[in-house]
Design an enzyme around this catalytic site. Structure first.
Site, PDB file in Angstrom:
ATOM      1  N   ASN A   9       0.785  -1.652   0.124  1.00  0.00           N
ATOM      2  CA  ASN A   9      -0.579  -0.325  -0.147  1.00  0.00           C
ATOM      3  C   ASN A   9       1.111   1.138   0.100  1.00  0.00           C
ATOM      4  O   ASN A   9       1.218   1.632   1.349  1.00  0.00           O
ATOM      5  CB  ASN A   9      -0.928   0.083   1.405  1.00  0.00           C
ATOM      6  N   ASP A 122      -9.448   2.600  -5.612  1.00  0.00           N
ATOM      7  CA  ASP A 122     -10.151   3.174  -4.531  1.00  0.00           C
ATOM      8  C   ASP A 122     -11.028   3.589  -4.650  1.00  0.00           C
ATOM      9  O   ASP A 122     -12.240   4.099  -4.447  1.00  0.00           O
ATOM     10  CB  ASP A 122      -8.777   3.986  -3.970  1.00  0.00           C
ATOM     11  N   LEU A 185     -11.823   9.923   7.961  1.00  0.00           N
ATOM     12  CA  LEU A 185     -11.263  10.942   8.769  1.00  0.00           C
ATOM     13  C   LEU A 185      -9.646  11.203   8.989  1.00  0.00           C
ATOM     14  O   LEU A 185      -9.266  10.443   9.591  1.00  0.00           O
ATOM     15  CB  LEU A 185     -11.950  11.661   9.597  1.00  0.00           C
ATOM     16  N   ILE A 307      -8.130  10.497  11.808  1.00  0.00           N
ATOM     17  CA  ILE A 307      -8.319  11.199  13.244  1.00  0.00           C
ATOM     18  C   ILE A 307      -9.534  10.903  12.996  1.00  0.00           C
ATOM     19  O   ILE A 307     -10.386  10.880  14.554  1.00  0.00           O
ATOM     20  CB  ILE A 307      -9.216  12.442  12.278  1.00  0.00           C
ATOM     21  N   GLY A 308     -10.503  10.315  12.767  1.00  0.00           N
ATOM     22  CA  GLY A 308     -11.804   9.478  12.824  1.00  0.00           C
ATOM     23  C   GLY A 308     -11.675   8.080  14.003  1.00  0.00           C
ATOM     24  O   GLY A 308     -12.937   8.095  14.729  1.00  0.00           O
TER      25      GLY A 308
END
Length: 352
Positions: A9, A122, A185, A307-308
């Site tokens: 990735n 994606d 996020l 963040i999430g």
């Protein structure tokens, strides 16, 4: 012997890799930041190859994350020469992300030439967007050239959708009736509106610039502002750098795009940090409302990404600000792009 999928990735500034077995367990998982001066082949040879050597005989396939599949690729795809050529043609759609992925693919082909190589995109999860959600209000000539909304972070949005659906089924609820907003996020940020496991709307568009405020990407802004900057003499390269690397939380705060630093400085009264938080929240709430409208209601808001998953202050702010949505359940789903890529590749191998 274990049946291991190697997942590579590669992002614009990071390299993550994992070995995933057939049960979904990861006997090895690691990552590192990439600096602009790094030679990617050198990093792969000096860091990744030695790490993989103890597992080499157990690896049966290699899966790669590719950010943009355009209109060509809407499912995991086995790599061959023609696919590689088409992927090269798609580089202008994701100039920061697709080139590293292609370098990683080329390296893996040299490292293990006999292993099947798969690309997972994606954009693929968003290929179910209805025309009303994927179409820009442009003349037919431009729409026919592929100028449309694609959406991104689809690999992780699909992981979130499957994880929450499984949780619902375990609770005896019908996952086909689930209306879910997946909120990815992190440095990049996007929302996906998911009805019964199918994506029907999302916030990113033709490129990963549209939608939410991100670490250094602007999110949605008035195209007229861009025209004005061009009239004032700003060139393509300067404009691209502004929108992708100097805007977002970094541009708002005048500090950086790191939400942790912004939280710390906001607590100390830094005005730029306070503004960055306010604008980030405003756009997030605005677009959560938009996704809820597309779904005509929502049962679950799932937070994922750096963040999430980790910003507890944001979680409390969302709980309070979204009290108007009846019976909304807020859950945390750790991101797992590598695990999802392994599952997608194995499913495609089984079907093939």
């Amino acid at each position: 012997m274990q049946d291991l999928a190697l997942v590579i990735n590669l992002g614009s500034s990071s390299l993550k890799a994992a070995l995933v077995d057939s049960t979904g367990a990861t006997p090895w998982h690691s990552g590192r930041s990439l600096q602009p001066e790094d030679n990617l082949d050198g990093v792969l040879n000096s860091w990744l190859a030695p790490e993989l050597e103890p597992y080499r005989e157990s690896i049966t396939l290699v899966g790669h994350r590719v950010v943009h599949g355009g209109e060509h690729f809407t499912a995991p795809t086995r790599i061959d020469a023609q696919v590689e050529t088409t992927l090269q043609e798609l580089v202008p759609l994701a100039p920061l992300h697709n080139p590293p992925a292609l370098k990683g693919l080329a390296w893996a082909q040299r490292w293990a030439p006999d292993l099947p190589q798969w690309a997972c995109f994606d954009t693929a999860f968003h290929s179910t967007l209805p025309a009303a959600a994927s179409t820009y209000a442009l003349p037919a000539e431009l729409r026919q050239r592929g100028f449309r909304r694609f959406g991104f972070h689809g690999i992780n949005h699909q992981h979130v959708a499957e994880t929450v659906a499984t949780q619902w089924q375990q609770q005896g609820r019908d996952a086909k009736q689930l209306r879910l907003i997946s909120a990815h996020l992190g440095a990049g940020a996007s929302l996906a509106a998911i009805q019964g496991g199918v994506c029907i709307d999302t916030t990113m568009g033709y490129t990963p610039l549209e939608g939410l405020v991100m670490a250094s990407r602007c999110g949605s802004i008035d195209p007229g502002l861009l025209l004005e900057l061009m009239r004032e003499g700003m060139g393509e390269a300067e404009l691209a750098s502004l929108l992708q690397k100097q805007a977002g939380l970094k541009g708002l705060s005048g500090l950086s795009g790191d939400m942790r630093e912004i939280r710390e400085q906001a607590a100390a009264g830094h005005q730029g940090a306070l503004l960055a938080l306010d604008v980030f929240r405003q756009r997030l709430l605005q677009l959560i409302g938009a996704m809820a409208a597309s779904l005509q209601g929502v049962e679950v808001l799932a937070l994922t990404g750096g963040i999430g998953e980790h910003d507890q202050s944001l979680r409390g702010e969302l709980d309070e600000a979204l009290a108007w949505l009846p019976n909304l359940e807020l859950v945390i789903v750790p991101a797992d792009e590598e695990g999802m890529i392994a599952r997608l590749c194995r499913r495609s191998t089984a079907v093939g």
